[in-house]
Scaffold this motif. Structure first.
Motif, PDB file in Angstrom:
ATOM      1  N   THR A  49     -42.646   0.621  62.661  1.00 38.69           N
ATOM      2  CA  THR A  49     -42.451   2.037  62.272  1.00 38.69           C
ATOM      3  C   THR A  49     -40.799   1.971  62.342  1.00 38.69           C
ATOM      4  N   LEU A  50     -40.404   2.841  61.332  1.00 37.02           N
ATOM      5  CA  LEU A  50     -38.771   3.181  61.497  1.00 37.02           C
ATOM      6  C   LEU A  50     -38.868   4.683  61.618  1.00 37.02           C
ATOM      7  N   CYS A 107     -41.486   6.258  58.682  1.00 35.39           N
ATOM      8  CA  CYS A 107     -42.062   5.337  57.768  1.00 35.39           C
ATOM      9  C   CYS A 107     -42.895   4.076  58.468  1.00 35.39           C
ATOM     10  N   ILE A 108     -43.752   3.520  57.783  1.00 36.75           N
ATOM     11  CA  ILE A 108     -44.237   1.981  58.466  1.00 36.75           C
ATOM     12  C   ILE A 108     -44.027   0.973  57.448  1.00 36.75           C
ATOM     13  N   ILE A 109     -43.687   0.019  57.721  1.00 38.32           N
ATOM     14  CA  ILE A 109     -43.283  -0.819  56.897  1.00 38.32           C
ATOM     15  C   ILE A 109     -44.001  -2.328  57.377  1.00 38.32           C
ATOM     16  N   HIS A 127     -32.542   0.552  60.385  1.00 35.57           N
ATOM     17  CA  HIS A 127     -33.335   0.515  59.497  1.00 35.57           C
ATOM     18  C   HIS A 127     -32.942  -0.463  57.929  1.00 35.57           C
ATOM     19  N   TRP A 128     -31.653  -0.359  57.648  1.00 34.94           N
ATOM     20  CA  TRP A 128     -31.625  -1.400  56.542  1.00 34.94           C
ATOM     21  C   TRP A 128     -31.682  -2.670  56.899  1.00 34.94           C
ATOM     22  N   ASN A 129     -31.339  -3.040  58.052  1.00 30.09           N
ATOM     23  CA  ASN A 129     -31.519  -4.449  58.284  1.00 30.09           C
ATOM     24  C   ASN A 129     -33.125  -4.844  58.547  1.00 30.09           C
ATOM     25  N   PHE A 177     -28.936   4.526  53.809  1.00 32.02           N
ATOM     26  CA  PHE A 177     -28.777   3.856  54.985  1.00 32.02           C
ATOM     27  C   PHE A 177     -27.358   3.568  55.330  1.00 32.02           C
ATOM     28  N   HIS A 178     -26.481   4.302  54.557  1.00 33.84           N
ATOM     29  CA  HIS A 178     -24.978   4.236  54.729  1.00 33.84           C
ATOM     30  C   HIS A 178     -24.491   5.635  54.796  1.00 33.84           C
TER      31      HIS A 178
END
Length: 198
Positions: free
Chosen positions: A51-52, A41-43, A80-82, A105-106
Motif C-alpha cells: 500500500t502506498l 493505492c495498492i501495487i 512512492h516513485w522508488n 511524484f516530483h
C-alpha cells in the motif's frame, strides 16, 4: 449515472466504473475517510501487495474532502516513485509511461482532491478513455448508483458487475494473479491493451 469517491491511482474496478458509465459524479463534498482509496493505492511487489499512502494534514470534523491538504513532511513522493520503479521497472510498459507519471511524484499539489483529479485526467488520457465526469456541488447529488463505499481496500462490498479479468503481472509466478490492484499495475503490464480489461 454513477457516483464515485476521489481516488489516488485507484483500483482497476474504479476505472472500470469510470469507463463503463455514461456519466460519473465524483464526490467533492463528503468528508475525508481514512483507509480508503481516496489517498492510497495498492501495487504488486516482489513481496506481494504493498500500500502506498499520501499523507494529509489533520482534517477538521466535517471538512469537505475538496479542501483536505496534502502533507509535505517527509519524502513520500520519492518513496512512492522508488516503490513503483522497484515493482514495475521490469514490466513491459514502465519506461514507456514513466515520463507521463513522474510529475505526480516530483511536483507539489496543495489539495488531495485536485491532485487526484489531475491523476484521473492523466490516467484517462493514457488509457484512451473519455468519460463524462462532473463534480458534486452538494452532498446530495442527483440520483446515481453510489459506489463510494463498495470500492474500498478493506472489506469491499459485493459488486456483481465487476469480474476482474486476469492479465500478465510481473510477479504472477510468485504470487499468482492479484486482482483489482492500482490502475498503474494494469497500465505498466498491459500498456495500450489495458482498455480491454476494463
Amino acid at each position: 449515472m454513477t457516483k464515485l469517491s476521489t481516488t489516488y491511482f485507484g483500483p482497476v474496478q474504479w476505472y472500470q466504473k469510470l469507463y463503463r458509465s455514461d456519466r460519473v459524479w465524483i464526490e467533492a463534498c463528503e468528508t475525508f475517510q481514512k483507509q480508503t482509496y481516496r489517498n492510497r493505492c495498492i501495487i504488486a511487489t516482489t513481496n506481494g501487495p504493498q500500500t502506498l499512502s499520501v499523507p494529509i494534514e489533520h482534517a477538521a470534523a466535517n471538512q469537505p474532502i475538496s479542501t483536505i491538504r496534502i502533507s509535505n513532511h517527509g519524502k513520500w513522493r520519492t518513496e512512492h516513485w522508488n516503490a513503483l520503479q522497484s515493482a514495475y521497472g521490469e514490466s513491459p510498459f514502465f519506461d514507456y509511461y514513466a515520463d507521463d507519471l513522474r510529475p505526480f511524484f516530483h511536483d507539489h499539489w496543495d489539495t488531495l482532491f485536485q491532485f487526484n483529479l489531475d491523476i484521473i485526467q492523466k490516467m484517462c488520457e493514457l488509457l484512451d478513455i473519455h468519460p463524462h465526469i462532473q463534480l458534486t456541488t452538494t452532498y446530495k447529488a442527483p440520483a446515481a448508483i453510489d459506489l463510494r463505499d463498495i470500492i474500498r481496500p478493506k472489506n469491499p462490498l459485493p459488486d456483481a458487475d465487476f469480474k476482474p479479468l486476469p492479465y500478465y503481472q510481473v510477479y504472477q509466478q510468485k504470487h499468482g494473479f492479484l486482482p483489482n490492484l492500482s490502475i498503474l499495475d494494469l497500465l505498466f503490464n498491459m500498456g495500450n491493451e489495458s482498455i480491454f480489461y476494463l
